[in-house]
Design a protein around this motif. Structure first.
Motif, PDB file in Angstrom:
ATOM      1  N   LEU A  91     -15.699 -18.844  23.465  1.00  0.00           N
ATOM      2  CA  LEU A  91     -15.080 -17.832  22.601  1.00  0.00           C
ATOM      3  C   LEU A  91     -16.094 -17.323  21.575  1.00  0.00           C
ATOM      4  CD1 LEU A  91     -12.149 -16.980  22.682  1.00  0.00           C
ATOM      5  CD2 LEU A  91     -11.690 -18.555  20.848  1.00  0.00           C
ATOM      6  N   ILE A  92     -16.852 -18.241  20.979  1.00  0.00           N
ATOM      7  CA  ILE A  92     -17.858 -17.851  19.993  1.00  0.00           C
ATOM      8  C   ILE A  92     -18.905 -16.954  20.641  1.00  0.00           C
ATOM      9  CG2 ILE A  92     -19.654 -18.702  18.447  1.00  0.00           C
ATOM     10  CD1 ILE A  92     -18.152 -21.206  18.057  1.00  0.00           C
ATOM     11  N   TYR A 151     -25.842 -19.910   5.112  1.00  0.00           N
ATOM     12  CA  TYR A 151     -24.432 -19.694   4.766  1.00  0.00           C
ATOM     13  C   TYR A 151     -24.251 -19.397   3.279  1.00  0.00           C
ATOM     14  CZ  TYR A 151     -21.692 -20.902   8.899  1.00  0.00           C
ATOM     15  OH  TYR A 151     -21.078 -20.899  10.102  1.00  0.00           O
ATOM     16  N   PRO A 172     -12.069 -26.225   3.246  1.00  0.00           N
ATOM     17  CA  PRO A 172     -13.424 -25.658   3.285  1.00  0.00           C
ATOM     18  C   PRO A 172     -13.564 -24.489   4.264  1.00  0.00           C
ATOM     19  CG  PRO A 172     -13.543 -28.038   3.289  1.00  0.00           C
ATOM     20  CD  PRO A 172     -12.089 -27.696   3.438  1.00  0.00           C
ATOM     21  N   LEU A 215     -14.262 -20.556   3.317  1.00  0.00           N
ATOM     22  CA  LEU A 215     -15.413 -19.832   3.862  1.00  0.00           C
ATOM     23  C   LEU A 215     -14.967 -18.545   4.554  1.00  0.00           C
ATOM     24  CD1 LEU A 215     -18.399 -20.666   3.877  1.00  0.00           C
ATOM     25  CD2 LEU A 215     -18.101 -21.173   6.303  1.00  0.00           C
ATOM     26  N   LEU A 235     -21.953 -27.201  15.353  1.00  0.00           N
ATOM     27  CA  LEU A 235     -20.554 -27.605  15.486  1.00  0.00           C
ATOM     28  C   LEU A 235     -20.423 -28.688  16.551  1.00  0.00           C
ATOM     29  CD1 LEU A 235     -18.755 -24.155  15.248  1.00  0.00           C
ATOM     30  CD2 LEU A 235     -18.783 -25.972  13.548  1.00  0.00           C
ATOM     31  N   PHE A 244     -13.824 -23.232  23.472  1.00  0.00           N
ATOM     32  CA  PHE A 244     -14.024 -22.838  22.089  1.00  0.00           C
ATOM     33  C   PHE A 244     -15.394 -22.189  21.903  1.00  0.00           C
ATOM     34  CE2 PHE A 244     -15.968 -24.094  18.042  1.00  0.00           C
ATOM     35  CZ  PHE A 244     -15.156 -23.413  17.157  1.00  0.00           C
ATOM     36  N   LEU A 261      -4.360 -15.973  16.767  1.00  0.00           N
ATOM     37  CA  LEU A 261      -4.570 -17.370  17.152  1.00  0.00           C
ATOM     38  C   LEU A 261      -6.041 -17.618  17.471  1.00  0.00           C
ATOM     39  CD1 LEU A 261      -2.949 -20.038  17.852  1.00  0.00           C
ATOM     40  CD2 LEU A 261      -3.455 -19.435  20.189  1.00  0.00           C
ATOM     41  N   VAL A 262      -6.643 -16.708  18.229  1.00  0.00           N
ATOM     42  CA  VAL A 262      -8.043 -16.877  18.604  1.00  0.00           C
ATOM     43  C   VAL A 262      -8.927 -16.890  17.360  1.00  0.00           C
ATOM     44  CG1 VAL A 262      -9.970 -15.690  19.718  1.00  0.00           C
ATOM     45  CG2 VAL A 262      -7.851 -16.022  20.954  1.00  0.00           C
ATOM     46  N   GLY A 286     -15.662 -14.728   3.054  1.00  0.00           N
ATOM     47  CA  GLY A 286     -16.381 -13.745   3.862  1.00  0.00           C
ATOM     48  C   GLY A 286     -15.624 -12.423   3.937  1.00  0.00           C
ATOM     49  N   VAL A 287     -14.313 -12.513   4.132  1.00  0.00           N
ATOM     50  CA  VAL A 287     -13.496 -11.297   4.238  1.00  0.00           C
ATOM     51  C   VAL A 287     -13.465 -10.556   2.900  1.00  0.00           C
ATOM     52  CG1 VAL A 287     -11.144 -10.453   4.590  1.00  0.00           C
ATOM     53  CG2 VAL A 287     -12.093 -12.179   6.121  1.00  0.00           C
ATOM     54  N   VAL A 291     -14.731 -21.374  11.520  1.00  0.00           N
ATOM     55  CA  VAL A 291     -16.102 -21.135  11.080  1.00  0.00           C
ATOM     56  C   VAL A 291     -16.862 -20.268  12.077  1.00  0.00           C
ATOM     57  CG1 VAL A 291     -18.256 -22.192  10.428  1.00  0.00           C
ATOM     58  CG2 VAL A 291     -16.141 -23.445  10.160  1.00  0.00           C
ATOM     59  N   GLY A 292     -16.771 -20.655  13.332  1.00  0.00           N
ATOM     60  CA  GLY A 292     -17.564 -19.980  14.345  1.00  0.00           C
ATOM     61  C   GLY A 292     -17.293 -18.493  14.372  1.00  0.00           C
ATOM     62  N   GLY A 293     -16.032 -18.123  14.228  1.00  0.00           N
ATOM     63  CA  GLY A 293     -15.680 -16.715  14.334  1.00  0.00           C
ATOM     64  C   GLY A 293     -15.972 -15.945  13.065  1.00  0.00           C
ATOM     65  N   LYS A 294     -15.832 -16.623  11.958  1.00  0.00           N
ATOM     66  CA  LYS A 294     -16.014 -16.000  10.654  1.00  0.00           C
ATOM     67  C   LYS A 294     -15.361 -14.634  10.566  1.00  0.00           C
ATOM     68  CE  LYS A 294     -20.436 -16.671   9.587  1.00  0.00           C
ATOM     69  NZ  LYS A 294     -20.669 -15.504  10.297  1.00  0.00           N
ATOM     70  N   THR A 336     -25.311 -22.015  15.228  1.00  0.00           N
ATOM     71  CA  THR A 336     -23.973 -22.345  14.719  1.00  0.00           C
ATOM     72  C   THR A 336     -23.222 -23.221  15.710  1.00  0.00           C
ATOM     73  OG1 THR A 336     -23.972 -20.128  13.782  1.00  0.00           O
ATOM     74  CG2 THR A 336     -21.908 -21.341  13.707  1.00  0.00           C
ATOM     75  N   PHE A 372      -9.144 -30.271  -3.904  1.00  0.00           N
ATOM     76  CA  PHE A 372     -10.133 -30.684  -2.913  1.00  0.00           C
ATOM     77  C   PHE A 372     -10.926 -31.895  -3.395  1.00  0.00           C
ATOM     78  CE2 PHE A 372     -14.250 -30.246  -0.693  1.00  0.00           C
ATOM     79  CZ  PHE A 372     -13.777 -30.386   0.597  1.00  0.00           C
ATOM     80  N   SER A 403     -22.070 -10.949   3.474  1.00  0.00           N
ATOM     81  CA  SER A 403     -21.125 -10.146   4.236  1.00  0.00           C
ATOM     82  C   SER A 403     -20.826 -10.844   5.542  1.00  0.00           C
ATOM     83  CB  SER A 403     -21.723  -8.769   4.499  1.00  0.00           C
ATOM     84  OG  SER A 403     -21.167  -8.221   5.667  1.00  0.00           O
ATOM     85  N   THR A 404     -19.671 -10.545   6.124  1.00  0.00           N
ATOM     86  CA  THR A 404     -19.323 -11.215   7.373  1.00  0.00           C
ATOM     87  C   THR A 404     -20.190 -10.734   8.518  1.00  0.00           C
ATOM     88  OG1 THR A 404     -17.666  -9.545   7.704  1.00  0.00           O
ATOM     89  CG2 THR A 404     -16.921 -11.675   6.875  1.00  0.00           C
ATOM     90  N   LEU A 438      -8.488 -20.184  15.711  1.00  0.00           N
ATOM     91  CA  LEU A 438      -9.155 -21.245  16.457  1.00  0.00           C
ATOM     92  C   LEU A 438     -10.639 -21.241  16.182  1.00  0.00           C
ATOM     93  CD1 LEU A 438      -7.454 -20.905  19.919  1.00  0.00           C
ATOM     94  CD2 LEU A 438      -7.573 -22.974  18.588  1.00  0.00           C
ATOM     95  N   MET A 439     -11.201 -20.032  16.056  1.00  0.00           N
ATOM     96  CA  MET A 439     -12.640 -19.954  15.884  1.00  0.00           C
ATOM     97  C   MET A 439     -13.053 -20.445  14.508  1.00  0.00           C
ATOM     98  SD  MET A 439     -14.203 -17.301  18.338  1.00  0.00           S
ATOM     99  CE  MET A 439     -14.193 -15.740  17.592  1.00  0.00           C
TER     100      MET A 439
END
Lengths: 312, 272
Positions: A188-189, A302, B148, B152, A234, A185, B262-263, B156-157, B269-272, A230, A40, A307-308, B266-267
């Motif tokens: 979806l969030i 962040y 990155p 992340l 973005l 997108f 897929l979803v 998290g997982v 960062v947002g989905g984390k 968030t 990286f 935890s998630t 796609l998410m």
């Protein structure tokens, strides 16, 4: 009773201390992180340093870069196109956030419902996500073609139809295409975040006699606060770095009317072969993006997240 | 939850369906008719004579080759990410060292480096390395820039694996590599599939790096093919849109069969 509690507590502390004091648990060394970090640094961080160096040089892309001091920076400060491009980037970004945020919150909350028709429609809504930014821009360029596209067939709506020929409508098109591409997108969030809101809150509100609208404003929206941060961040980072859409839809035109910073940098470097000047613009972009990201990391926490499930 | 159907929301959702659906319909309809039919009837009418010639023409113009290039880039990027990111996340979650913490912060900051910002020095580095107009030159930065988010997500997982499990493995005297392969990897399958999908999408849809780092037809990827098609034969709208449909087809197939993965990808960062 009083004797059992300390015993349990003691047993717990001992088991924990064997875990921590380390004879038993062997932790991975830094070596595990080295390959990824090295890769990286080499292909992302180092170029970033290099862009700063190149901004003090004159380079045509073929011969060797020549050191010219702060010439590029001096020129940049007096460059009207640069100042205009920053302003345009801000305008397009702000318009993007203003258009996409309410849309994606409404759609996301709506799509979070478990009704069957909503699930089916949501599946269609998400299709634009499957297209690359390039494909979306090419698609809309074709659809908005003044001679062969939709405007030619719907003159009552589009007038002479040359939407990309004037600054205001060209910016409008860029914002619209951005919203068309990215709203799904963010929807979806918000959908995911809405589903994570505890149902108890709604049940309590319903008992208190709150209707759908009041539930939305008093429960859903406050609970989505972190998600909004968030999502907006973005949008801001995405908006500031809009590139494909501008390159394909307007080429920065008419004139320089939609030349936003990212596109101006590309143009200076790869079209006018002024790689030094391009680097200076790139560095400005990096600084803006870094400041925003530092704010993000601070605001969202962040870096402290453990935890998630936190921060959703 | 709600008894009464929400008519206003229903209406709004139909408006959005129209905004999303109409362009997609126009696109599909255009690709199924000849160029002369399209310019005669306009984009909004239903095709009268169906034809697949636009698609076959695209393959004739080299899109098959561009597909192979994109596939190669995608596979390589996914392979690099899968090889490098899981050990990194494991170290971030389990190592207490200062260096690992510093590495994590580098990736967090890296989250904010826009690819646009580094294309000039990337062009310099890749040219100097003799990798200009070579797919390897596209693969390396693309992989680096998807790391990155992947780090992340996966970190998290992995943080959600309970410490008890590590302690149990430590009792057996397991060295880190055994903990990694027997505990950490199996328990982060969801995160792994997310980073595979995310990095694959980044690579498949990547445009900027191929744009500035390749030149010839032989190293052209699909997105770049689309762009060139548009600048060179922009007037052949059915052919152009057929190429757009082709470019999204593989992702659409994944969407049909592995929607969840897929979803999640796609998410990012947002989905984390």
């Amino acid at each position: 009773m009083t004797t059992t509690i300390p015993r349990v507590a003691r047993r717990r502390t001992t088991s924990r201390s064997t875990g921590r004091s380390g004879a038993a648990v062997i932790r991975p060394s830094f070596a595990w992180a080295v390959p990824a970090t090295l890769f990286f640094v080499l292909f992302a961080v180092l170029p970033l340093v290099l862009v700063a160096v190149l901004s003090f040089t004159s380079w045509d892309g073929i011969s060797s870069p020549e050191f010219v001091g702060v010439d590029n920076w001096k020129a940049l400060i007096h460059d009207h196109t640069m100042i205009q491009s920053l302003w345009l980037s801000v305008v397009i970004t702000v318009l993007g956030v203003v258009v996409q945020t309410p849309l994606s919150i409404l759609l996301g909350v709506w799509a979070a419902g478990k009704q069957r028709n909503r699930a089916v429609l949501s599946a269609v809504y998400f299709v634009p996500l499957l297209l690359s930014a390039t494909a979306v821009s090419v698609l809309w360029r074709a659809l908005l073609d003044p001679n062969f596209g939709v405007p030619a067939q719907a003159k009552w709506l589009f007038g002479d139809g040359n939407l990309l020929g004037m600054q205001k409508s060209a910016i409008g098109v860029l914002v619209f295409v951005g919203a068309w591409q990215y709203t799904p997108f963010h929807t979806l969030i918000y959908q995911g975040a809405t589903r994570a809101i505890p149902q108890v809150l709604y049940q309590a509100a319903a008992i208190d006699g709150a209707g759908t609208v009041r539930q939305f404003f008093h429960i859903t929206l406050p609970q989505l606060r972190n998600t909004m941060i968030t999502s907006m961040i973005l949008m801001v980072v995405g908006g500031l770095t809009t590139f494909d859409t501008v390159l394909i839809l307007t080429q920065g035109g008419p004139g320089t009317d939609t030349t936003i910073s990212a596109y101006y940098m590309y143009q200076r470097a790869f079209k006018s072969f002024d790689f030094g000047g391009g680097s200076a613009i790139a560095l400005v972009l990096v600084l803006v993006a870094t400041i925003i990201s530092l704010i993000v990391v601070r605001v969202s926490g962040y870096d402290k997240m453990r935890s998630t499930s936190e921060g959703l | 939850m709600r008894r009464r159907p929400n008519y206003l929301a229903g209406l709004g959702s139909l408006v959005w369906l129209f905004l999303v659906g109409l362009p997609l319909y126009v696109m599909l309809a255009a690709t199924l008719q000849s160029q002369s039919d399209y310019s005669e009837n306009g984009p909004l009418s239903f095709p009268k004579h169906f034809t697949f010639s636009n698609y076959s023409q695209d393959f004739h113009n080299g899109f098959g080759h561009y597909f192979l290039n994109t596939l190669l880039v995608t596979l390589a990027v996914v392979a690099i990410v899968l090889a490098l990111v899981p050990p990194l996340s494991y170290a971030i979650v389990r190592s207490r060292g200062r260096l690992t913490g510093a590495a994590f912060r580098v990736f967090l900051l890296g989250l904010a480096i826009p690819a646009q910002a580094v294309i000039v020095p990337m062009f310099y580095v890749i040219s100097k390395a003799g990798l200009y107009d070579n797919l390897i030159g596209v693969i390396l930065p693309t992989a680096a820039f998807s790391m990155p988010v992947c780090a992340l997500v996966l970190t998290g997982v992995m943080r959600d694996i309970t410490p008890d499990l590590y302690e149990a493995m430590a009792m057996d005297g397991a060295p880190p590599w055994r903990v990694f392969f027997q505990l950490v990897l199996p328990l982060s399958k969801g995160g792994l599939s997310t980073i595979v999908v995310f990095s694959a999408l980044q690579a498949w849809n990547g445009f900027l790096f191929p744009l500035v780092l390749t030149q010839s037809d032989s190293s052209k990827v699909v997105t770049l093919g689309l762009y060139n098609f548009q600048t060179e034969h922009g007037i052949d709208i059915p052919g152009l849109l057929a190429a757009v449909v082709l470019s999204m087809l593989p992702i659409f197939i994944v969407y049909l069969f592995a929607r969840r993965a897929l979803v999640q990808g796609l998410m990012g960062v947002g989905g984390k």
